[in-house]
Every structure is written in structure tokens, then in C-alpha cells.
Design a protein around this motif. Structure first.
Motif, PDB file in Angstrom:
ATOM      1  N   TRP A  34      29.949  36.746 -18.720  1.00 36.75           N
ATOM      2  CA  TRP A  34      30.813  36.412 -19.842  1.00 36.75           C
ATOM      3  C   TRP A  34      32.185  37.059 -19.698  1.00 36.75           C
ATOM      4  O   TRP A  34      33.209  36.426 -19.957  1.00 36.75           O
ATOM      5  CB  TRP A  34      30.152  36.818 -21.161  1.00 36.75           C
ATOM      6  N   SER A  76      26.338  30.871 -21.194  1.00 37.60           N
ATOM      7  CA  SER A  76      27.761  31.191 -21.050  1.00 37.60           C
ATOM      8  C   SER A  76      28.682  30.001 -21.290  1.00 37.60           C
ATOM      9  O   SER A  76      29.678  30.134 -22.010  1.00 37.60           O
ATOM     10  CB  SER A  76      28.034  31.802 -19.665  1.00 37.60           C
ATOM     11  N   ARG A  97      28.665  29.000 -24.967  1.00 37.83           N
ATOM     12  CA  ARG A  97      29.388  30.045 -25.702  1.00 37.83           C
ATOM     13  C   ARG A  97      30.891  29.914 -25.481  1.00 37.83           C
ATOM     14  O   ARG A  97      31.687  30.093 -26.405  1.00 37.83           O
ATOM     15  CB  ARG A  97      28.877  31.411 -25.235  1.00 37.83           C
ATOM     16  N   TYR A  98      31.282  29.600 -24.253  1.00 41.85           N
ATOM     17  CA  TYR A  98      32.694  29.420 -23.911  1.00 41.85           C
ATOM     18  C   TYR A  98      33.303  28.303 -24.758  1.00 41.85           C
ATOM     19  O   TYR A  98      34.423  28.430 -25.261  1.00 41.85           O
ATOM     20  CB  TYR A  98      32.786  29.090 -22.421  1.00 41.85           C
ATOM     21  N   LEU A 124      32.019  27.092 -27.712  1.00 43.82           N
ATOM     22  CA  LEU A 124      31.906  27.397 -29.141  1.00 43.82           C
ATOM     23  C   LEU A 124      32.846  28.500 -29.611  1.00 43.82           C
ATOM     24  O   LEU A 124      33.222  28.533 -30.778  1.00 43.82           O
ATOM     25  CB  LEU A 124      30.465  27.756 -29.496  1.00 43.82           C
ATOM     26  N   THR A 125      33.237  29.405 -28.730  1.00 41.35           N
ATOM     27  CA  THR A 125      34.123  30.502 -29.129  1.00 41.35           C
ATOM     28  C   THR A 125      35.600  30.193 -28.882  1.00 41.35           C
ATOM     29  O   THR A 125      36.454  31.052 -29.096  1.00 41.35           O
ATOM     30  CB  THR A 125      33.754  31.806 -28.399  1.00 41.35           C
ATOM     31  N   GLY A 126      35.897  28.992 -28.391  1.00 45.48           N
ATOM     32  CA  GLY A 126      37.287  28.598 -28.183  1.00 45.48           C
ATOM     33  C   GLY A 126      37.833  28.876 -26.796  1.00 45.48           C
ATOM     34  O   GLY A 126      38.992  28.562 -26.518  1.00 45.48           O
ATOM     35  N   GLY A 127      37.025  29.457 -25.915  1.00 51.22           N
ATOM     36  CA  GLY A 127      37.488  29.731 -24.562  1.00 51.22           C
ATOM     37  C   GLY A 127      37.853  28.458 -23.811  1.00 51.22           C
ATOM     38  O   GLY A 127      38.858  28.412 -23.090  1.00 51.22           O
ATOM     39  N   ARG A 182      41.222  27.231 -25.079  1.00 51.26           N
ATOM     40  CA  ARG A 182      42.316  28.060 -24.556  1.00 51.26           C
ATOM     41  C   ARG A 182      42.567  27.746 -23.084  1.00 51.26           C
ATOM     42  O   ARG A 182      43.723  27.648 -22.657  1.00 51.26           O
ATOM     43  CB  ARG A 182      41.999  29.545 -24.749  1.00 51.26           C
TER      44      ARG A 182
END
Length: 118
Positions: free
Chosen positions: A14, A101, A104-105, A107-110, A113
């Protein structure tokens, strides 16, 4: 392995995920193939219980196809992936990325970005 990866595999993966997932082409390939890998995993595990004998083979093929495609996507990145440390590392990193990972990337906005180049 813990000396090389403080906090364990998933923490390490992560922490470094944005370094290896910034190219838009690679991002598109991941968006398309992570669900294929996940579906293939489900077929591989449940096929013997609920379907014809060949269903797990379809699942395994889907998983392999997703990995081959993602490998081509990673070749587009400016930072090449860290080499695998062995067979268990291959399994841990692949399943960790596909099931934890990358979702999550997203869902968290990674992902957003990276898409914007931030």
C-alpha cells in the motif's frame, strides 16, 4: 521478509502503490482486469462445488489472462515492479493487489489522483 517490508506485505504494498500505478494505460488495464481476476478466483474456488468440471479451468484462465494483461500495463510505468522474492511472494502480492490494494486505491481516491497526474 519483515526486515525488507516493515509492517508486512500489505502495508509495504500500500505504501508504494502509487509509485507503480500512475500511467493511465496501466490504470485502465487494472480497472478492466481486476474484476476479471476476482471473478476467476471465485470460479476457481466455487466451480468444483456448483458447476461443470471445466469451470475452475475457466477461472484459472481468467486469472492468468488478467495477470498477463496487468504485466503489460506495468511495463508502461516509469517505475518497474519490484522483483518477486519467491513463489509465496508472488501469491501474496498478486492476491493482495487484486483483492485489497487496488480496490482500496480506487475507493480512497488514489486512482483519481493518479488519473489526474497528482
Amino acid at each position: 521478509m519483515s526486515a525488507e517490508r516493515p509492517g508486512g506485505l500489505l502495508t509495504w504494498q500500500w505504501k508504494h502503490y502509487p509509485e507503480f500505478h500512475g500511467d493511465r494505460g496501466n490504470l485502465v488495464l487494472h480497472v478492466l482486469t481486476v474484476p476479471v481476476f476476482q471473478g476467476g478466483t471465485v470460479l476457481l474456488l466455487t466451480g468444483p462445488l456448483y458447476g461443470p468440471w471445466w469451470l475452475p479451468l475457466v477461472g484459472l484462465g481468467a486469472m492468468a489472462g488478467a495477470m498477463i494483461t496487468q504485466g503489460r500495463g506495468h511495463a508502461r510505468e516509469k517505475n518497474p515492479p519490484v522483483p518477486f522474492a519467491g513463489p509465496l511472494d508472488v501469491l501474496g502480492r498478486i492476491f493482495g493487489e487484486q483483492w485489497l490494494s487496488f480496490p482500496r486505491y480506487v475507493l480512497t481516491g488514489g486512482f483519481a489522483r493518479a488519473w489526474k497526474g497528482e
